[in-house]
Design an enzyme around this catalytic site. Structure first.
Site, PDB file in Angstrom:
ATOM      1  NE  ARG A   1      -1.185  -0.160   4.920  1.00  0.00           N
ATOM      2  CZ  ARG A   1      -1.234  -1.223   5.696  1.00  0.00           C
ATOM      3  NH1 ARG A   1      -1.706  -2.348   5.234  1.00  0.00           N
ATOM      4  NH2 ARG A   1      -0.816  -1.153   6.946  1.00  0.00           N
TER       5      ARG A   1
ATOM      6  NE  ARG B   1       2.715   9.620  -5.633  1.00  0.00           N
ATOM      7  CZ  ARG B   1       2.354   9.990  -4.408  1.00  0.00           C
ATOM      8  NH1 ARG B   1       3.055  10.882  -3.757  1.00  0.00           N
ATOM      9  NH2 ARG B   1       1.283   9.463  -3.845  1.00  0.00           N
TER      10      ARG B   1
ATOM     11  NE  ARG C   1       3.550  -4.990  16.868  1.00  0.00           N
ATOM     12  CZ  ARG C   1       4.376  -5.324  17.825  1.00  0.00           C
ATOM     13  NH1 ARG C   1       4.147  -6.355  18.606  1.00  0.00           N
ATOM     14  NH2 ARG C   1       5.479  -4.636  18.014  1.00  0.00           N
TER      15      ARG C   1
ATOM     16  NE  ARG D   1       2.009   6.112  12.944  1.00  0.00           N
ATOM     17  CZ  ARG D   1       1.320   5.532  11.985  1.00  0.00           C
ATOM     18  NH1 ARG D   1       1.576   5.815  10.737  1.00  0.00           N
ATOM     19  NH2 ARG D   1       0.364   4.678  12.252  1.00  0.00           N
TER      20      ARG D   1
ATOM     21  CD  GLU E   1       1.017   5.233  16.032  1.00  0.00           C
ATOM     22  OE1 GLU E   1       0.588   6.367  15.747  1.00  0.00           O
ATOM     23  OE2 GLU E   1       0.988   4.292  15.243  1.00  0.00           O
TER      24      GLU E   1
ATOM     25  CE1 TYR F   1      -3.628  -0.877   8.451  1.00  0.00           C
ATOM     26  CE2 TYR F   1      -4.728  -0.441   6.382  1.00  0.00           C
ATOM     27  CZ  TYR F   1      -3.985  -0.005   7.455  1.00  0.00           C
ATOM     28  OH  TYR F   1      -3.604   1.308   7.531  1.00  0.00           O
TER      29      TYR F   1
ATOM     30  CG  ASP G   1      -6.650   2.762   4.691  1.00  0.00           C
ATOM     31  OD1 ASP G   1      -6.088   2.854   5.802  1.00  0.00           O
ATOM     32  OD2 ASP G   1      -6.030   2.712   3.618  1.00  0.00           O
TER      33      ASP G   1
HETATM   34  N1  UDP Z   1       6.326   1.683   6.507  1.00  0.00           N
HETATM   35  C1  UDP Z   1       7.698   1.719   6.534  1.00  0.00           C
HETATM   36  N2  UDP Z   1       8.323   2.901   6.823  1.00  0.00           N
HETATM   37  C2  UDP Z   1       7.649   4.042   7.095  1.00  0.00           C
HETATM   38  C3  UDP Z   1       6.233   3.994   7.063  1.00  0.00           C
HETATM   39  C4  UDP Z   1       5.596   2.805   6.770  1.00  0.00           C
HETATM   40  O1  UDP Z   1       8.347   0.719   6.302  1.00  0.00           O
HETATM   41  O2  UDP Z   1       8.266   5.081   7.382  1.00  0.00           O
HETATM   42  C5  UDP Z   1       5.657   0.383   6.211  1.00  0.00           C
HETATM   43  C6  UDP Z   1       5.431  -0.455   7.468  1.00  0.00           C
HETATM   44  O3  UDP Z   1       5.625  -1.815   7.102  1.00  0.00           O
HETATM   45  C7  UDP Z   1       3.978  -0.205   7.807  1.00  0.00           C
HETATM   46  C8  UDP Z   1       3.363  -0.063   6.413  1.00  0.00           C
HETATM   47  O4  UDP Z   1       4.380   0.585   5.646  1.00  0.00           O
HETATM   48  O5  UDP Z   1       3.414  -1.273   8.517  1.00  0.00           O
HETATM   49  C9  UDP Z   1       2.103   0.782   6.373  1.00  0.00           C
HETATM   50  O6  UDP Z   1       2.347   1.963   7.081  1.00  0.00           O
HETATM   51  P1  UDP Z   1       1.307   3.164   7.177  1.00  0.00           P
HETATM   52  O7  UDP Z   1       1.928   4.196   8.062  1.00  0.00           O
HETATM   53  O8  UDP Z   1       0.938   3.592   5.805  1.00  0.00           O
HETATM   54  O9  UDP Z   1       0.036   2.481   7.799  1.00  0.00           O
HETATM   55  P2  UDP Z   1      -0.616   2.639   9.252  1.00  0.00           P
HETATM   56  O10 UDP Z   1       0.367   2.078  10.227  1.00  0.00           O
HETATM   57  O11 UDP Z   1      -0.847   4.087   9.463  1.00  0.00           O
HETATM   58  O12 UDP Z   1      -1.861   1.842   9.185  1.00  0.00           O
END
Ligand code: UDP
Length: 378
Positions: free
Chosen positions: A182, A186, A259, A290, A315, A363, A365
């Protein structure tokens, strides 16, 4: 006991609330929505601290390309023009733009043109593909293989590997490939995290969206379905269940794994802590994934200085235990097989609809959830 409601909706998160809205307003049904938390809204719930809407259960940014979904939510409450442009900080303090785009490639390799970046990535993708082919594999079996095929070794090692292992508490070779699919790649200087046409945050916060969706339904909070299951099962003709599917079946086949996230929230006497809503910490050396600075979701440009304080949340991901909030299903092979057993039972239910992240062990959105509920009523 008389059946009083058409639907008992267990859980007032986005699925349950959107279902209640459509059942009430479009189908003329009578709904009771119950939630075990002291507030409705599930993980969308925001707490207002000093004029800032704090996303108590993690950042929620609505994005979709489906006009009917965007129109549906905007009809409940207008959305603002927030665009998610997260940045990532590595252990050496370097900043990279996300998602992987020309800005990131410039920061990594000093390349300024798409052609140059593409040639580096293609080279690294080829190496990854050859390595797999040598072992007779043509489809990625795990997240590591998927990431290497998608973006190559440099990006994987700098921005993905440790972040992902911290997020999921598992090695990238033990995680399913779809998690990383996901993330967009680009070859333009475009830091917008999402590819979708529409994106934003409800003006005035998510609680407005939830209260709009729940308008017309009866709502009871601090009310756990499992504390009085016999009673709740008799009060309505149908049940919409949005909780954990394994709990619904009393864990008869075993427990699904999740998780969870822990948030450490701080109010700072400072108008602007990190200059962005989302800053990811890529290295395992920082225990949090983050930091969210909530005011940036709803205040833009110099507006951020209108409030002298700011609220940030670190987080921390961790393994789910009973009593914590289950955030992410872990869709590895073992859990997927277990879920399928529960799903077989769920498919035979005539009076119960299972929906949402926990009931479908998927999962989701926000927008696809809305889309799904809309399709149930179309
Ligand atoms: N991800 C990563 N580095 C980043 C952000 C995301 O490797 O800096 C990967 C990680 O495997 C994560 C997945 O992308 O589980 C989806 O992250 P995203 O933040 O888009 O989804 P959210 O955790 O907010 O559902």
């Amino acid at each position: 006991m008389a059946i009083y409601y058409d639907y008992l909706i267990v859980g007032s998160g986005l699925f349950g609330s959107a279902y209640a809205y459509l059942a009430t307003k479009k189908a003329g049904k009578k709904c009771l929505v119950i939630d075990k938390r002291p507030h409705p809204g599930g993980n969308l719930y925001c707490e207002n601290i000093d004029g800032i809407n704090v996303h108590k259960y993690g950042a929620h940014i609505f994005h979709t390309s489906e006009k009917k979904v965007w129109d549906f939510v905007n009809n409940i409450v207008p959305f603002n023009r927030f665009t998610n442009r997260p940045i990532a900080i590595t252990d050496d303090g370097k900043i990279y733009n996300l998602p992987f785009n020309m800005n990131t490639f410039y920061q990594l390799w000093g390349v300024a043109r798409p052609e140059e970046a593409l040639s580096i990535i293609e080279e690294q993708r080829k190496d990854a593909k050859n390595l797999l082919l040598k072992s007779g594999i043509d489809e990625p079996r795990n997240l590591e293989e998927q990431a290497l095929l998608l973006v190559g070794k440099d990006i994987y090692e700098t921005l993905i590997k440790e972040y992902t292992e911290k997020q999921w508490g598992r090695s990238c070779v033990k995680l399913p490939p779809f998690i990383i699919k996901r993330l967009p790649v680009r070859f333009t200087f475009d830091n917008n995290y999402f590819n979708d046409k529409y994106q934003g945050i409800p003006i005035g916060g998510y609680n407005r969206l939830i209260s709009g969706l729940l308008d017309g339904s009866d709502v009871k909070v601090d009310c756990n379905f499992f504390d009085n299951r016999n009673y709740w099962e008799k009060i309505a003709k149908n049940i919409v269940f949005t909780g954990k599917i394994d709990e619904f079946y009393e864990y008869k086949f075993g427990k699904l794994e999740y998780r969870t996230l822990r948030f450490e929230t701080e109010i700072l006497n400072h108008p602007n802590y990190q200059g962005n809503a989302v800053v990811n910490y890529s290295s395992l050396k920082k225990p949090f994934t983050r930091i969210i600075e909530h005011k940036h979701f709803e205040f833009f440009g110099n507006e951020i200085y209108d409030i002298s304080k700011t609220v940030i949340s670190r987080e921390y991901p961790s393994e789910y235990k009973e009593g914590l909030e289950p955030f992410y299903p872990i869709n590895d092979e073992k859990n997927e097989m277990l879920y399928q057993k529960y799903k077989l039972l769920a498919d035979q239910e005539e009076k119960v609809i299972f929906g949402g992240r926990l009931a479908e062990y998927k999962y989701y959105d926000m927008a696809p959830l809305i889309s799904k509920v809309l399709s149930l009523f179309s």
